[in-house]
Design a protein around this motif. Structure first.
Motif, PDB file in Angstrom:
ATOM      1  N   LEU A  20      22.040  27.666  18.575  1.00 31.01           N
ATOM      2  CA  LEU A  20      22.144  26.804  19.467  1.00 31.01           C
ATOM      3  C   LEU A  20      21.934  25.346  19.417  1.00 31.01           C
ATOM      4  CD1 LEU A  20      22.555  26.113  22.868  1.00 31.01           C
ATOM      5  CD2 LEU A  20      20.332  26.831  23.187  1.00 31.01           C
ATOM      6  N   LYS A  21      20.667  25.112  18.348  1.00 27.70           N
ATOM      7  CA  LYS A  21      19.409  24.089  18.380  1.00 27.70           C
ATOM      8  C   LYS A  21      20.986  23.270  16.735  1.00 27.70           C
ATOM      9  CE  LYS A  21      15.743  21.818  16.351  1.00 27.70           C
ATOM     10  NZ  LYS A  21      15.000  22.264  15.302  1.00 27.70           N
ATOM     11  N   GLU A  22      21.366  24.401  15.904  1.00 19.77           N
ATOM     12  CA  GLU A  22      22.004  23.465  14.951  1.00 19.77           C
ATOM     13  C   GLU A  22      23.558  23.583  15.798  1.00 19.77           C
ATOM     14  OE1 GLU A  22      25.020  25.493  11.135  1.00 19.77           O
ATOM     15  OE2 GLU A  22      23.316  26.832  11.969  1.00 19.77           O
ATOM     16  N   PHE A  23      24.152  24.041  16.960  1.00 17.28           N
ATOM     17  CA  PHE A  23      25.534  23.299  18.027  1.00 17.28           C
ATOM     18  C   PHE A  23      24.862  22.320  18.166  1.00 17.28           C
ATOM     19  CE2 PHE A  23      28.000  23.394  21.461  1.00 17.28           C
ATOM     20  CZ  PHE A  23      29.062  23.633  21.132  1.00 17.28           C
ATOM     21  N   ALA A  24      24.010  21.852  19.393  1.00 19.56           N
ATOM     22  CA  ALA A  24      24.085  20.805  20.233  1.00 19.56           C
ATOM     23  C   ALA A  24      23.887  19.532  18.680  1.00 19.56           C
ATOM     24  CB  ALA A  24      22.952  21.225  20.617  1.00 19.56           C
ATOM     25  N   LYS A  25      23.052  19.617  17.715  1.00 16.75           N
ATOM     26  CA  LYS A  25      23.309  18.929  16.170  1.00 16.75           C
ATOM     27  C   LYS A  25      24.197  18.224  16.105  1.00 16.75           C
ATOM     28  CE  LYS A  25      21.381  17.356  12.317  1.00 16.75           C
ATOM     29  NZ  LYS A  25      20.044  18.457  10.861  1.00 16.75           N
ATOM     30  N   ASP A  26      25.573  19.741  16.101  1.00 16.13           N
ATOM     31  CA  ASP A  26      26.509  19.133  15.172  1.00 16.13           C
ATOM     32  C   ASP A  26      27.487  18.443  16.720  1.00 16.13           C
ATOM     33  OD1 ASP A  26      26.724  20.483  12.786  1.00 16.13           O
ATOM     34  OD2 ASP A  26      27.339  22.539  13.677  1.00 16.13           O
ATOM     35  N   GLY A  28      26.452  16.709  18.223  1.00 14.26           N
ATOM     36  CA  GLY A  28      25.546  15.231  19.363  1.00 14.26           C
ATOM     37  C   GLY A  28      25.477  15.627  20.577  1.00 14.26           C
ATOM     38  N   LYS A  29      24.347  16.449  20.870  1.00 12.84           N
ATOM     39  CA  LYS A  29      24.661  16.454  22.584  1.00 12.84           C
ATOM     40  C   LYS A  29      22.217  17.554  21.712  1.00 12.84           C
ATOM     41  CE  LYS A  29      28.946  17.185  24.605  1.00 12.84           C
ATOM     42  NZ  LYS A  29      30.396  17.910  24.382  1.00 12.84           N
ATOM     43  N   SER A  30      22.327  17.427  23.892  1.00  8.55           N
ATOM     44  CA  SER A  30      21.313  17.773  23.915  1.00  8.55           C
ATOM     45  C   SER A  30      21.002  18.791  23.977  1.00  8.55           C
ATOM     46  CB  SER A  30      20.102  17.228  24.979  1.00  8.55           C
ATOM     47  OG  SER A  30      19.976  17.554  25.889  1.00  8.55           O
ATOM     48  N   ILE A  31      19.876  20.321  24.078  1.00  3.48           N
ATOM     49  CA  ILE A  31      20.514  21.872  24.115  1.00  3.48           C
ATOM     50  C   ILE A  31      20.302  21.375  25.012  1.00  3.48           C
ATOM     51  CG2 ILE A  31      19.650  23.694  24.169  1.00  3.48           C
ATOM     52  CD1 ILE A  31      18.019  22.992  21.075  1.00  3.48           C
ATOM     53  N   GLN A  32      19.549  20.723  26.276  1.00  2.73           N
ATOM     54  CA  GLN A  32      20.081  21.313  27.824  1.00  2.73           C
ATOM     55  C   GLN A  32      21.530  20.909  27.750  1.00  2.73           C
ATOM     56  OE1 GLN A  32      15.877  19.117  30.043  1.00  2.73           O
ATOM     57  NE2 GLN A  32      18.018  18.484  31.333  1.00  2.73           N
ATOM     58  N   GLU A  37      26.326  22.664  30.331  1.00  2.00           N
ATOM     59  CA  GLU A  37      27.712  22.154  30.304  1.00  2.00           C
ATOM     60  C   GLU A  37      28.311  23.471  30.010  1.00  2.00           C
ATOM     61  OE1 GLU A  37      29.134  20.740  26.447  1.00  2.00           O
ATOM     62  OE2 GLU A  37      30.305  19.187  27.966  1.00  2.00           O
ATOM     63  N   SER A  38      27.567  24.544  29.037  1.00  2.00           N
ATOM     64  CA  SER A  38      28.593  26.113  29.050  1.00  2.00           C
ATOM     65  C   SER A  38      28.306  27.205  30.742  1.00  2.00           C
ATOM     66  CB  SER A  38      27.384  26.832  28.299  1.00  2.00           C
ATOM     67  OG  SER A  38      27.465  26.173  27.447  1.00  2.00           O
TER      68      SER A  38
END
Length: 390
Positions: A20-26, A28-32, A37-38
């Motif tokens: 999740l952290k990696e996806f959020a970084k890619d 350009g969004k926060s994990i929250q 959004e999901s």
């Protein structure tokens, strides 16, 4: 009134958290934000519209905060698809309609857009590249509307029109669309819609009369020539749709306003000096402070910066103030039950970019009337020129 945030605790195993952290970084969004959004997308996907038996269906492209949606809903329409890339506008849209618009329209497959009767879009005006067809042919590249509008967001409207062929559409843009790039932009738009076999009717309309605001925008209405032919006319004729009493500024003002909307001494002094300097040069630049029984200047997306285009006089001995976000909503014709759930800065931007809702409602009504008239002729085996089909 803004909604308060609620906090929940969520336990994730390490592997899922890292993903999740990696996806959020890619992204350009926060994990929250990714999680929110999901969840919203999942709920929106499973939610069915309240009224599937509307008079017609429509899609809402470049949806903003939903001004066009409200207008077409009021005429009996059911929105079956919406798209908006700005996450703050998406939030406002979801908070009011319980639907999360899909994001970047350039990544949306036109064939996956639901069938619909009317396409609605307040598309952004971007530079149009118009290269010579002969040169493109020599390079083996596409010509026609796809080539001329490639790289602009108007192209995305065109490809959805081409794929889904709705009965009609309504496009909205700034007044100077026709003069943009020395008229080249407008020429490409006309050529593109013509090549798609749509008969178009453009009109620049001022929002005053529906709301107490001078706001000129161009509206482009189109009808499918493959379905209806082109031996007919379309008139906006909106005078009878306006309120009997012309709306004025005092109609939209709140009775109690927080002191935070009053201009500081520093800002008020700056605006006065700025206006005086330009007045001395013979320019018309400066702040606007309309009469309570008059109309305002055009509300813009930059209103959050200083509010200079529309200031409210608070009497002698007190600095003027900005409009509140709720007053901006009213100035655009939004109902008072429309939820404002973002910061003031975001709200000012959103309403400044929006449409005059009652004006669009009136235009929508005229479009529906014409579609019903043309459908009736088509069902009776009669073309729009009065001749019968073979």
């Amino acid at each position: 009134m803004k909604q308060s945030n609620k906090q929940i605790n969520l336990k994730l195993d390490e592997h899922l958290y890292n993903k999740l952290k990696e996806f959020a970084k890619d992204e350009g969004k926060s994990i929250q934000y990714v999680l929110t959004e999901s969840l919203v997308a999942m709920m929106a996907k499973n939610q069915k519209p309240e009224n599937r038996k509307g008079k017609f269906t429509f899609i809402d492209l470049f949806a903003g905060i939903g001004g066009m949606r409200i207008a077409f809903n009021r005429q009996g329409g059911v929105c079956v698809f919406s798209s908006e890339w700005d996450k703050y506008a998406q939030k406002t849209y979801f908070d009011n309609f319980d639907v999360l618009p899909q994001g970047d329209i350039t990544k949306i497959d036109a064939n996956e857009v639901p069938d619909h009767d009317i396409l609605v879009a307040g598309f952004p005006c971007q530079p149009f590249s118009i290269a010579g067809v002969s040169k493109k042919n020599s390079l083996g590249r596409a010509t026609g509307f796809q080539d001329k509008t490639q790289g602009t967001l108007f192209f995305d409207v065109c490809r959805i029109l081409e794929a889904k062929r709705p009965k009609a559409f309504l496009l909205e843009n700034v007044k100077n669309l026709k003069s943009h790039d020395h008229g080249n932009t407008w020429r490409v738009i006309q050529e593109s819609l013509n090549q798609l076999d749509y008969e178009i009717f453009p009109q620049i309309i001022d929002g005053q009369g529906f709301v107490p605001q001078h706001r000129e925008r161009i509206f482009i209405v189109g009808f499918d020539r493959k379905r209806y032919g082109n031996f007919y006319d379309f008139q906006f004729d909106l005078e009878d749709q306006k309120p009997k009493k012309k709306p004025v500024l005092r109609d939209i003002l709140e009775t109690e306003v927080d002191e935070k909307y009053t201009l500081s001494d520093k800002l008020w002094s700056y605006l006065q000096n700025y206006a005086a300097k330009h007045k001395a040069k013979g320019n018309g630049f400066g702040y606007g402070m309309p009469d309570f029984d008059g109309v305002t200047r055009t509300l813009s997306a930059r209103y959050y910066k200083d509010g200079s285009e529309i200031l409210i006089n608070q009497g002698a001995g007190k600095n003027p103030r900005r409009l509140t976000p709720r007053e901006c909503a009213r100035l655009q014709g939004y109902p008072d039950d429309f939820k404002i759930t973002v910061s003031d800065t975001r709200a000012y931007k959103q309403f400044g970019n929006s449409v005059v809702v009652p004006l669009v409602t009136a235009i929508a009504g005229k479009i529906i009337e014409k579609v019903e008239e043309l459908d009736k002729k088509a069902e009776g085996g009669e073309n729009s020129n009065g001749t019968h089909k073979l």
